[in-house]
Design an enzyme around this catalytic site. Structure first.
Site, PDB file in Angstrom:
ATOM      1  N   GLN A  78      11.538  -4.445  31.937  1.00 44.99           N
ATOM      2  CA  GLN A  78      11.803  -4.167  33.349  1.00 44.99           C
ATOM      3  C   GLN A  78      11.783  -5.447  34.181  1.00 44.99           C
ATOM      4  O   GLN A  78      12.632  -5.643  35.058  1.00 44.99           O
ATOM      5  CB  GLN A  78      10.769  -3.170  33.886  1.00 44.99           C
ATOM      6  CG  GLN A  78      11.163  -2.496  35.183  1.00 44.99           C
ATOM      7  CD  GLN A  78      12.330  -1.534  35.004  1.00 44.99           C
ATOM      8  OE1 GLN A  78      12.661  -1.144  33.892  1.00 44.99           O
ATOM      9  NE2 GLN A  78      12.972  -1.168  36.105  1.00 44.99           N
ATOM     10  N   GLU A 126      -1.769   9.935  17.428  1.00 45.37           N
ATOM     11  CA  GLU A 126      -2.372  11.275  17.407  1.00 45.37           C
ATOM     12  C   GLU A 126      -3.472  11.375  16.353  1.00 45.37           C
ATOM     13  O   GLU A 126      -4.523  12.003  16.582  1.00 45.37           O
ATOM     14  CB  GLU A 126      -1.281  12.315  17.155  1.00 45.37           C
ATOM     15  CG  GLU A 126      -0.285  12.479  18.296  1.00 45.37           C
ATOM     16  CD  GLU A 126       0.660  11.298  18.467  1.00 45.37           C
ATOM     17  OE1 GLU A 126       1.109  11.065  19.605  1.00 45.37           O
ATOM     18  OE2 GLU A 126       0.948  10.596  17.463  1.00 45.37           O
ATOM     19  N   ALA A 172       3.791  14.021   2.810  1.00 48.65           N
ATOM     20  CA  ALA A 172       2.428  13.569   3.113  1.00 48.65           C
ATOM     21  C   ALA A 172       2.495  12.304   3.953  1.00 48.65           C
ATOM     22  O   ALA A 172       2.534  11.196   3.433  1.00 48.65           O
ATOM     23  CB  ALA A 172       1.651  13.312   1.823  1.00 48.65           C
ATOM     24  N   GLU A 211       0.376   2.943   9.832  1.00 45.77           N
ATOM     25  CA  GLU A 211      -1.060   2.787   9.562  1.00 45.77           C
ATOM     26  C   GLU A 211      -1.904   3.753  10.387  1.00 45.77           C
ATOM     27  O   GLU A 211      -3.025   3.448  10.793  1.00 45.77           O
ATOM     28  CB  GLU A 211      -1.500   1.337   9.778  1.00 45.77           C
ATOM     29  CG  GLU A 211      -0.817   0.371   8.808  1.00 45.77           C
ATOM     30  CD  GLU A 211      -1.432  -1.007   8.783  1.00 45.77           C
ATOM     31  OE1 GLU A 211      -2.661  -1.104   9.005  1.00 45.77           O
ATOM     32  OE2 GLU A 211      -0.703  -1.970   8.519  1.00 45.77           O
ATOM     33  N   PHE A 257       0.858  -1.183   0.000  1.00 47.50           N
ATOM     34  CA  PHE A 257       0.000   0.000   0.000  1.00 47.50           C
ATOM     35  C   PHE A 257       0.893   1.231   0.000  1.00 47.50           C
ATOM     36  O   PHE A 257       1.706   1.418   0.910  1.00 47.50           O
ATOM     37  CB  PHE A 257      -0.882  -0.025   1.253  1.00 47.50           C
ATOM     38  CG  PHE A 257      -1.836   1.126   1.397  1.00 47.50           C
ATOM     39  CD1 PHE A 257      -2.984   1.201   0.634  1.00 47.50           C
ATOM     40  CD2 PHE A 257      -1.587   2.124   2.332  1.00 47.50           C
ATOM     41  CE1 PHE A 257      -3.876   2.258   0.801  1.00 47.50           C
ATOM     42  CE2 PHE A 257      -2.468   3.182   2.509  1.00 47.50           C
ATOM     43  CZ  PHE A 257      -3.619   3.243   1.733  1.00 47.50           C
ATOM     44  N   GLN A 311       6.415  -7.720  45.451  1.00 46.46           N
ATOM     45  CA  GLN A 311       5.220  -6.962  45.061  1.00 46.46           C
ATOM     46  C   GLN A 311       5.447  -6.081  43.839  1.00 46.46           C
ATOM     47  O   GLN A 311       4.566  -5.981  42.971  1.00 46.46           O
ATOM     48  CB  GLN A 311       4.750  -6.099  46.230  1.00 46.46           C
ATOM     49  CG  GLN A 311       3.383  -5.439  45.970  1.00 46.46           C
ATOM     50  CD  GLN A 311       2.935  -4.601  47.151  1.00 46.46           C
ATOM     51  OE1 GLN A 311       3.598  -3.626  47.504  1.00 46.46           O
ATOM     52  NE2 GLN A 311       1.827  -4.981  47.771  1.00 46.46           N
ATOM     53  N   GLY A 339      14.902  -7.292  33.619  1.00 44.94           N
ATOM     54  CA  GLY A 339      16.105  -6.598  34.052  1.00 44.94           C
ATOM     55  C   GLY A 339      17.155  -6.537  32.962  1.00 44.94           C
ATOM     56  O   GLY A 339      16.850  -6.300  31.791  1.00 44.94           O
TER      57      GLY A 339
END
Length: 382
Positions: free
Chosen positions: A336, A367, A130, A363, A123, A279, A339
């Site tokens: 994270q 925004e 543009a 695609e 495509f 935790q 690690g």
């Protein structure tokens, strides 16, 4: 809403899952190292019918509904995103325009070979001037006799180096703005058409993006896709149609990252116990799991709406926005949780992290999706 898959799709899904886990995953590091998808993997994908996911049975495709396609895309997303993009760009924006807007001659001419994977689709909308402002196209198409002469350059075109058939947007009447854009089916062998520089990217190795250059490119009048002046509308339809599938691929990648992270967290010992029992790590895994489950529900709801024939402009934009952002969040937390290991290039977490970043751009950027959503809300509340 009914997301139930029939027995044939469930069987195909199991086959695709086995193929992804046993064949593509085994080649994932090779794809990354060589920046190329092995021909053996492409051949096996053709044999499984994966290039025909979006093409009706009468033209050689699988002829499955959107819920079924998303189930398969979810499996395909659980591996190297370069491979995922080769399949997804072809079965999504690379073929959807011809399926939805092509006339019978065009469908008979192109879809059987595209369904088999003998010809790859791409495509071509984006240009240097543009990107998000898709109406600012500089590529022109001038009718001369029984042909249109196209001149212009596209860039960042996914599958450009592999593709045989391109859906190209060009300006046929500069005085009409968006209504002066027309879409064309352009073959790579047409006079005046060539693929230019291949772009070096942060991720998606194995999936090549490149310039597409047209210099007095001759395109038969019969290769106008849809009606003249409807190209911008066609582009929006093509992009909207593919957003459920793209989000399903993001879902597959996110689930894969969650699976890997939970496994690692149960095995990795720190302070005399698995890090999953700490935790801070448990909370990250919980947040990842929530993103995955919300995305799963959203994907199949929008897919069901598509199958019901509903207009999903707003919902598809919401899904593209949420799916790409969720994938990025999951990938970040996966690094994270792992690690230092998550930062090492020989381990797939780092690869998924890099690959996830483009999901918020290609695609339709996040925004642009927000603009689409706001525009629909403005109409709904007026």
């Amino acid at each position: 809403m009914d997301f139930t898959l029939d027995q044939d799709i469930q069987s195909l899904r199991r086959s695709v899952r086995d193929f992804i886990q046993n064949e593509v995953e085994a080649a994932a590091q090779q794809i990354e190292d060589d920046n190329e998808i092995p021909e053996r993997i492409v051949r096996l994908s053709r044999e499984m019918g994966l290039f025909g996911l979006s093409i009706p049975e009468e033209y050689g495709g699988l002829g499955i509904n959107m819920v079924g396609k998303c189930a398969l895309y979810e499996e395909i997303g659980a591996t190297h995103n370069g491979y995922t993009t080769l399949i997804g760009a072809h079965t999504g924006i690379g073929t959807v325009g011809i399926v939805e807007m092509g006339d019978e001659r065009q469908k008979r001419l192109y879809l059987p070979d595209m369904a088999s994977g003998a010809r790859i689709g791409a495509f071509a909308l984006t240009e240097p001037q543009a990107g998000s402002q898709a109406t600012n196209l500089k590529t022109t198409a001038v009718k001369k006799g029984d042909k249109y002469i196209l001149n212009g350059t596209k860039h960042y075109i996914t599958n450009a180096t592999k593709a045989d058939v391109f859906t190209v947007m060009a300006v046929t009447d500069p005085s009409k703005g968006a209504k002066g854009i027309t879409s064309f089916i352009v073959e790579k062998g047409f006079p005046g058409f060539r693929v230019g520089a291949v772009e070096k990217k942060m991720g998606l190795r194995g999936s090549h993006s490149a310039e597409v250059i047209m210099e007095d490119c001759e395109v038969p009048v019969g290769n106008v896709l849809g009606e003249e002046g409807q190209g911008y509308v066609n582009a929006l339809k093509i992009l909207a149609n593919g957003r459920a599938g793209l989000a399903a691929r993001n879902l597959g990648s996110s689930q894969k990252l969650l699976d890997m992270s939970v496994k690692y967290a149960k095995e990795r010992i720190q302070f005399d116990k698995p890090i999953m029992e700490h935790q801070a790590v448990a909370h990250m895994l919980s947040e990842m799991a929530v993103d995955v489950e919300v995305l799963r529900s959203f994907v199949y709801r929008v897919a069901w709406l598509v199958d019901e024939g509903r207009q999903v402009i707003k919902e598809a934009a919401m899904l593209k926005l949420f799916g790409s952002e969720a994938y990025s969040r999951v990938a970040d937390k996966a690094v994270q949780v792992h690690g230092g290991l998550g930062y090492i290039a020989d381990y797939p977490i780092e690869r998924f992290y890099r690959d996830a970043r483009i999901a918020r751009i290609y695609e339709g950027t996040s925004e642009i999706q927000k603009n689409i959503i706001a525009g629909r809300l403005d109409k709904e509340y007026s």
